[in-house]
Design a protein around this motif. Sequence first.
Motif, PDB file in Angstrom:
ATOM      1  N   LEU A  98       0.606  -1.194  -0.079  1.00  0.00           N
ATOM      2  CA  LEU A  98       0.071   0.020  -0.090  1.00  0.00           C
ATOM      3  C   LEU A  98       0.768   1.228  -0.148  1.00  0.00           C
ATOM      4  CD1 LEU A  98      -2.673   1.363   0.288  1.00  0.00           C
ATOM      5  CD2 LEU A  98      -2.475   1.197   2.490  1.00  0.00           C
ATOM      6  N   HIS A  99       1.853   1.480   0.841  1.00  0.00           N
ATOM      7  CA  HIS A  99       2.848   2.594   1.050  1.00  0.00           C
ATOM      8  C   HIS A  99       3.472   2.715  -0.455  1.00  0.00           C
ATOM      9  CE1 HIS A  99       5.167   5.454   3.233  1.00  0.00           C
ATOM     10  NE2 HIS A  99       5.989   5.109   2.509  1.00  0.00           N
ATOM     11  N   GLU A 100       3.837   1.679  -0.967  1.00  0.00           N
ATOM     12  CA  GLU A 100       4.774   1.612  -2.261  1.00  0.00           C
ATOM     13  C   GLU A 100       3.567   1.900  -3.392  1.00  0.00           C
ATOM     14  OE1 GLU A 100       4.995  -1.010  -0.057  1.00  0.00           O
ATOM     15  OE2 GLU A 100       6.847  -0.831   0.751  1.00  0.00           O
ATOM     16  N   THR A 101       2.532   1.742  -3.347  1.00  0.00           N
ATOM     17  CA  THR A 101       1.486   2.008  -4.369  1.00  0.00           C
ATOM     18  C   THR A 101       1.195   3.591  -4.372  1.00  0.00           C
ATOM     19  OG1 THR A 101       0.584  -0.331  -4.496  1.00  0.00           O
ATOM     20  CG2 THR A 101      -0.850   1.592  -5.337  1.00  0.00           C
ATOM     21  N   CYS A 102       1.245   4.082  -3.014  1.00  0.00           N
ATOM     22  CA  CYS A 102       0.814   5.502  -2.859  1.00  0.00           C
ATOM     23  C   CYS A 102       1.953   6.383  -3.367  1.00  0.00           C
ATOM     24  CB  CYS A 102       0.503   5.730  -1.316  1.00  0.00           C
ATOM     25  SG  CYS A 102      -1.140   4.870  -0.856  1.00  0.00           S
ATOM     26  N   MET A 103       3.114   5.899  -3.076  1.00  0.00           N
ATOM     27  CA  MET A 103       4.428   6.586  -3.431  1.00  0.00           C
ATOM     28  C   MET A 103       4.552   6.614  -5.016  1.00  0.00           C
ATOM     29  SD  MET A 103       6.001   7.710  -0.796  1.00  0.00           S
ATOM     30  CE  MET A 103       7.847   7.816  -1.277  1.00  0.00           C
ATOM     31  N   ARG A 104       4.178   5.588  -5.502  1.00  0.00           N
ATOM     32  CA  ARG A 104       4.141   5.525  -7.036  1.00  0.00           C
ATOM     33  C   ARG A 104       3.109   6.557  -7.614  1.00  0.00           C
ATOM     34  NH1 ARG A 104       4.193   0.344  -7.595  1.00  0.00           N
ATOM     35  NH2 ARG A 104       1.783   0.119  -7.804  1.00  0.00           N
ATOM     36  N   LEU A 105       2.004   6.579  -6.936  1.00  0.00           N
ATOM     37  CA  LEU A 105       0.909   7.020  -7.535  1.00  0.00           C
ATOM     38  C   LEU A 105       1.263   8.760  -7.306  1.00  0.00           C
ATOM     39  CD1 LEU A 105      -2.228   5.282  -6.460  1.00  0.00           C
ATOM     40  CD2 LEU A 105      -1.647   5.895  -8.830  1.00  0.00           C
ATOM     41  N   ALA A 106       1.668   9.184  -6.260  1.00  0.00           N
ATOM     42  CA  ALA A 106       2.101  10.519  -5.779  1.00  0.00           C
ATOM     43  C   ALA A 106       2.993  10.843  -7.090  1.00  0.00           C
ATOM     44  CB  ALA A 106       2.677  10.631  -4.415  1.00  0.00           C
ATOM     45  N   ALA A 107       4.235   9.961  -6.850  1.00  0.00           N
ATOM     46  CA  ALA A 107       5.218  10.319  -8.119  1.00  0.00           C
ATOM     47  C   ALA A 107       4.573  10.797  -9.414  1.00  0.00           C
ATOM     48  CB  ALA A 107       6.184   9.413  -8.164  1.00  0.00           C
ATOM     49  N   ASP A 108       3.739   9.813  -9.769  1.00  0.00           N
ATOM     50  CA  ASP A 108       3.054   9.899 -11.300  1.00  0.00           C
ATOM     51  C   ASP A 108       2.408  11.343 -11.533  1.00  0.00           C
ATOM     52  OD1 ASP A 108       3.949   7.237 -11.732  1.00  0.00           O
ATOM     53  OD2 ASP A 108       2.125   6.322 -11.687  1.00  0.00           O
ATOM     54  N   GLY A 122       3.096  13.953  -9.631  1.00  0.00           N
ATOM     55  CA  GLY A 122       3.941  15.139  -9.208  1.00  0.00           C
ATOM     56  C   GLY A 122       3.532  15.588  -7.822  1.00  0.00           C
ATOM     57  N   ALA A 123       3.181  14.735  -7.006  1.00  0.00           N
ATOM     58  CA  ALA A 123       2.572  15.013  -5.746  1.00  0.00           C
ATOM     59  C   ALA A 123       3.505  14.469  -4.497  1.00  0.00           C
ATOM     60  CB  ALA A 123       1.455  14.499  -5.322  1.00  0.00           C
ATOM     61  N   GLU A 124       3.628  14.944  -3.297  1.00  0.00           N
ATOM     62  CA  GLU A 124       4.093  14.250  -2.240  1.00  0.00           C
ATOM     63  C   GLU A 124       3.286  13.390  -1.446  1.00  0.00           C
ATOM     64  OE1 GLU A 124       6.816  15.631   1.886  1.00  0.00           O
ATOM     65  OE2 GLU A 124       6.058  17.032   0.481  1.00  0.00           O
ATOM     66  N   PHE A 125       3.659  12.421  -1.274  1.00  0.00           N
ATOM     67  CA  PHE A 125       2.764  11.296  -0.427  1.00  0.00           C
ATOM     68  C   PHE A 125       3.574  11.435   0.986  1.00  0.00           C
ATOM     69  CE2 PHE A 125       2.473   7.086   1.845  1.00  0.00           C
ATOM     70  CZ  PHE A 125       0.962   7.084   1.998  1.00  0.00           C
ATOM     71  N   THR A 126       2.555  11.747   1.874  1.00  0.00           N
ATOM     72  CA  THR A 126       2.984  11.918   3.398  1.00  0.00           C
ATOM     73  C   THR A 126       2.372  10.949   4.233  1.00  0.00           C
ATOM     74  OG1 THR A 126       1.610  13.684   3.846  1.00  0.00           O
ATOM     75  CG2 THR A 126       3.690  14.320   3.155  1.00  0.00           C
ATOM     76  N   GLY A 127       1.244  10.156   3.878  1.00  0.00           N
ATOM     77  CA  GLY A 127       0.701   9.212   4.911  1.00  0.00           C
ATOM     78  C   GLY A 127      -0.900   9.159   4.525  1.00  0.00           C
ATOM     79  N   ILE A 128      -1.484   8.525   5.077  1.00  0.00           N
ATOM     80  CA  ILE A 128      -3.079   8.386   5.216  1.00  0.00           C
ATOM     81  C   ILE A 128      -3.300   8.593   6.521  1.00  0.00           C
ATOM     82  CG2 ILE A 128      -4.711   6.476   5.028  1.00  0.00           C
ATOM     83  CD1 ILE A 128      -2.866   5.062   2.853  1.00  0.00           C
TER      84      ILE A 128
END
Length: 134
Positions: A2-12, A14-20
């Motif tokens: 889940l964390h990796e998926t969120c990081m990948r989506l954020a990168a796609d 151009g956003a920063e993923f800081t958590g849920i």
Amino acid sequence: PLHETCMRLAADFGAEFTGIDASMNPSLAGKGIGHGFKVVLEKLAGTPSMFGQTGTLALSYLVTRSIRRAGAEARVTLTGYSGLMLPQLEDLGLAQAASEGAFAVKDLLLYSAVCGVGIDTVPLPGDVPAAKLA
């Protein structure tokens, strides 16, 4: 994953993923938190019950602990409250339990001590002096 998926989506994007924020939120559209507590408390007690009655404090703690444990087990960064929110005016089940006298503001303060969120949107009479609110 889940964390990796969120990081990948954020990168796609151009956003920063800081958590849920995994908070259990109120509902005006459905039965809400108050109803969920009613169902669980009745199953545990074997008798009619509702939010605010025996077991509410323990269940508030267990729900909050479970939310936080699930985040850790999913290896995802939790942000925000990530706990149990109890806004009486924003949840149909909580509003119903309050209207039936199952709990008062002082009870919400007690429950909030184990959920780490505090209280919000609680109805108060318009003629309460400021000194009493403090």
